[in-house]
Design an enzyme around this catalytic site. Sequence first.
Site, PDB file in Angstrom:
ATOM      1  N   ASP A  19     -12.472   4.699 -15.510  1.00 10.66           N
ATOM      2  CA  ASP A  19     -12.577   3.815 -16.672  1.00 10.66           C
ATOM      3  C   ASP A  19     -14.013   3.637 -17.152  1.00 10.66           C
ATOM      4  O   ASP A  19     -14.954   3.737 -16.376  1.00 10.66           O
ATOM      5  CB  ASP A  19     -12.093   2.417 -16.250  1.00 10.66           C
ATOM      6  CG  ASP A  19     -10.669   2.142 -16.705  1.00 10.66           C
ATOM      7  OD1 ASP A  19     -10.210   2.776 -17.677  1.00 10.66           O
ATOM      8  OD2 ASP A  19     -10.020   1.310 -16.069  1.00 10.66           O
ATOM      9  N   ASN A  21     -15.576   4.997 -20.146  1.00  7.81           N
ATOM     10  CA  ASN A  21     -16.300   6.036 -20.896  1.00  7.81           C
ATOM     11  C   ASN A  21     -16.662   5.581 -22.304  1.00  7.81           C
ATOM     12  O   ASN A  21     -17.774   5.796 -22.768  1.00  7.81           O
ATOM     13  CB  ASN A  21     -15.433   7.296 -20.932  1.00  7.81           C
ATOM     14  CG  ASN A  21     -15.095   7.752 -19.530  1.00  7.81           C
ATOM     15  OD1 ASN A  21     -15.893   8.342 -18.843  1.00  7.81           O
ATOM     16  ND2 ASN A  21     -13.890   7.417 -19.079  1.00  7.81           N
ATOM     17  N   TRP A  24     -19.373   2.934 -22.148  1.00  6.65           N
ATOM     18  CA  TRP A  24     -20.655   3.554 -21.799  1.00  6.65           C
ATOM     19  C   TRP A  24     -21.323   4.096 -23.051  1.00  6.65           C
ATOM     20  O   TRP A  24     -22.493   3.869 -23.320  1.00  6.65           O
ATOM     21  CB  TRP A  24     -20.436   4.680 -20.787  1.00  6.65           C
ATOM     22  CG  TRP A  24     -21.684   5.363 -20.326  1.00  6.65           C
ATOM     23  CD1 TRP A  24     -22.471   5.023 -19.258  1.00  6.65           C
ATOM     24  CD2 TRP A  24     -22.294   6.524 -20.926  1.00  6.65           C
ATOM     25  NE1 TRP A  24     -23.539   5.891 -19.153  1.00  6.65           N
ATOM     26  CE2 TRP A  24     -23.454   6.814 -20.173  1.00  6.65           C
ATOM     27  CE3 TRP A  24     -21.983   7.322 -22.032  1.00  6.65           C
ATOM     28  CZ2 TRP A  24     -24.298   7.881 -20.486  1.00  6.65           C
ATOM     29  CZ3 TRP A  24     -22.820   8.381 -22.340  1.00  6.65           C
ATOM     30  CH2 TRP A  24     -23.961   8.656 -21.585  1.00  6.65           C
ATOM     31  N   SER A  64      -2.926   9.319 -19.300  1.00 11.49           N
ATOM     32  CA  SER A  64      -1.650   8.700 -18.919  1.00 11.49           C
ATOM     33  C   SER A  64      -0.614   8.903 -20.030  1.00 11.49           C
ATOM     34  O   SER A  64      -0.966   9.164 -21.192  1.00 11.49           O
ATOM     35  CB  SER A  64      -1.845   7.198 -18.692  1.00 11.49           C
ATOM     36  OG  SER A  64      -1.806   6.530 -19.928  1.00 11.49           O
ATOM     37  N   THR A  65       0.636   8.748 -19.689  1.00 10.93           N
ATOM     38  CA  THR A  65       1.709   8.900 -20.680  1.00 10.93           C
ATOM     39  C   THR A  65       1.526   7.864 -21.802  1.00 10.93           C
ATOM     40  O   THR A  65       2.004   8.051 -22.910  1.00 10.93           O
ATOM     41  CB  THR A  65       3.079   8.695 -19.992  1.00 10.93           C
ATOM     42  OG1 THR A  65       2.996   7.586 -19.093  1.00 10.93           O
ATOM     43  CG2 THR A  65       3.494   9.935 -19.219  1.00 10.93           C
ATOM     44  N   ASN A  67      -1.388   7.132 -23.082  1.00 14.10           N
ATOM     45  CA  ASN A  67      -2.550   7.496 -23.920  1.00 14.10           C
ATOM     46  C   ASN A  67      -2.151   8.171 -25.232  1.00 14.10           C
ATOM     47  O   ASN A  67      -2.979   8.297 -26.145  1.00 14.10           O
ATOM     48  CB  ASN A  67      -3.504   8.406 -23.138  1.00 14.10           C
ATOM     49  CG  ASN A  67      -4.290   7.655 -22.058  1.00 14.10           C
ATOM     50  OD1 ASN A  67      -4.659   8.227 -21.056  1.00 14.10           O
ATOM     51  ND2 ASN A  67      -4.557   6.380 -22.246  1.00 14.10           N
ATOM     52  N   ARG A  70      -3.048   6.500 -28.566  1.00 12.01           N
ATOM     53  CA  ARG A  70      -4.408   6.431 -29.125  1.00 12.01           C
ATOM     54  C   ARG A  70      -4.438   7.161 -30.480  1.00 12.01           C
ATOM     55  O   ARG A  70      -3.545   7.927 -30.797  1.00 12.01           O
ATOM     56  CB  ARG A  70      -5.394   7.084 -28.157  1.00 12.01           C
ATOM     57  CG  ARG A  70      -5.580   6.261 -26.882  1.00 12.01           C
ATOM     58  CD  ARG A  70      -6.768   6.731 -26.086  1.00 12.01           C
ATOM     59  NE  ARG A  70      -6.941   5.912 -24.873  1.00 12.01           N
ATOM     60  CZ  ARG A  70      -7.938   6.109 -24.013  1.00 12.01           C
ATOM     61  NH1 ARG A  70      -8.807   7.091 -24.207  1.00 12.01           N
ATOM     62  NH2 ARG A  70      -8.057   5.361 -22.946  1.00 12.01           N
TER      63      ARG A  70
HETATM   64  C1  LIG Z   1      -7.691  13.890 -21.008  1.00 12.22           C
HETATM   65  C2  LIG Z   1      -8.925  14.162 -20.214  1.00 12.22           C
HETATM   66  C3  LIG Z   1     -10.052  13.345 -20.383  1.00 12.22           C
HETATM   67  C4  LIG Z   1     -11.173  13.625 -19.660  1.00 12.22           C
HETATM   68  N1  LIG Z   1     -12.268  12.802 -19.787  1.00 12.22           N
HETATM   69  C5  LIG Z   1     -13.584  13.066 -19.233  1.00 12.22           C
HETATM   70  C6  LIG Z   1     -13.735  12.405 -17.892  1.00 12.22           C
HETATM   71  C7  LIG Z   1     -13.668  10.889 -17.972  1.00 12.22           C
HETATM   72  C8  LIG Z   1     -12.295  10.400 -18.186  1.00 12.22           C
HETATM   73  C9  LIG Z   1     -11.716  10.446 -19.526  1.00 12.22           C
HETATM   74  C10 LIG Z   1     -12.140  11.510 -20.438  1.00 12.22           C
HETATM   75  N2  LIG Z   1     -11.154  14.695 -18.804  1.00 12.22           N
HETATM   76  N3  LIG Z   1     -12.109  15.181 -17.980  1.00 12.22           N
HETATM   77  C11 LIG Z   1     -11.570  16.218 -17.316  1.00 12.22           C
HETATM   78  C12 LIG Z   1     -10.264  16.396 -17.709  1.00 12.22           C
HETATM   79  C13 LIG Z   1      -9.321  17.374 -17.163  1.00 12.22           C
HETATM   80  C14 LIG Z   1      -7.956  17.138 -17.259  1.00 12.22           C
HETATM   81  C15 LIG Z   1      -7.064  18.032 -16.698  1.00 12.22           C
HETATM   82  C16 LIG Z   1      -7.552  19.138 -16.033  1.00 12.22           C
HETATM   83  F1  LIG Z   1      -6.691  19.999 -15.440  1.00 12.22           F
HETATM   84  C17 LIG Z   1      -8.916  19.376 -15.948  1.00 12.22           C
HETATM   85  C18 LIG Z   1      -9.799  18.495 -16.505  1.00 12.22           C
HETATM   86  C19 LIG Z   1     -10.010  15.440 -18.667  1.00 12.22           C
HETATM   87  N4  LIG Z   1      -8.893  15.195 -19.359  1.00 12.22           N
END
Ligand SMILES: Cc1cc(N2CCCCCC2)n2ncc(-c3ccc(F)cc3)c2n1
Length: 242
Positions: A19, A21, A24, A64-65, A67, A70
């Site tokens: 949580d 981002n 920040w 999450s489901t 999200n 948004r």
């Molecule tokens: C939706 C979302 C958001 C997301 N954030 C960056 C990290 C902070 C949290 C929210 C935003 N990140 N960061 C990596 C992934 C990801 C997801 C699946 C996967 F197999 C590999 C990487 C990701 N997916």
Amino acid sequence: MIMNNQKENIPNHVAIIMDGNGRWAQKQEKPRKMGHEEGMEAIRRVTMQASKRGVKVLTLYAFSTENWKRPPQEVHFLMQLPIRFFDRFVPELQKNNVKVNMIGFEEKVPKSTKKAISKAMDQTKNNTGMTLNFAFNYGGRAEIVKATQALCEKVLKNELTSTDITPEHIEEHLFTHSLTPYQDVDLLIRSSGEKRLSNFLLWQNAYSEFYFTDLLWPDFNAKIFDEALFEYQKRQRRYGAL
Ligand SMILES: Cc1cc(N2CCCCCC2)n2ncc(-c3ccc(F)cc3)c2n1
């Protein structure tokens, strides 16, 4: 400071709700997207530290489901992040023998995103180190409903009687069955000061220790991760017994 003489008391499965981002980025007076970019760097830092400390499974709540509610442009941007993450980090994951896994529903996820995730899972499938497990389009209640529906089907086909259903039957039908024997969470970490479970691994968090930090996810680092491990090591765990 990790008590190295208690190396054996390292949690097998650590789960993180990442949580803070957006907040920040706001604090830095930067666009929200910068918070997500920086959040991916925090994932890299924590993944390397967890692997170094001997964690077996690190599960990250990425989408999450809920999200999907948004704004469409933010959902579109978030759906590109797995592609960008793997483009940037697969070489380092390979170097550290990290295996990629994903739990969650495929519905509504763009083909290009699913392809990038499947490719990374395939590229790292023979790695024997820590499993980096992304909860993506995941919801704890929906996961339990899916397991319940599957078991109802088996009862209707007389493959099972309702009185025979055990916790193991449920676990066999959860997304985390592929993580056996580490499907249960030992330590749940949540950043940015929120103190809620938010529909994350509801079954698997039955006995987990919780560690909350006010730090925003993009500021999360190896030192804070070690502090969470140290806090875990200090707690006596009873699993309900005296
Ligand atoms: C939706 C979302 C958001 C997301 N954030 C960056 C990290 C902070 C949290 C929210 C935003 N990140 N960061 C990596 C992934 C990801 C997801 C699946 C996967 F197999 C590999 C990487 C990701 N997916």
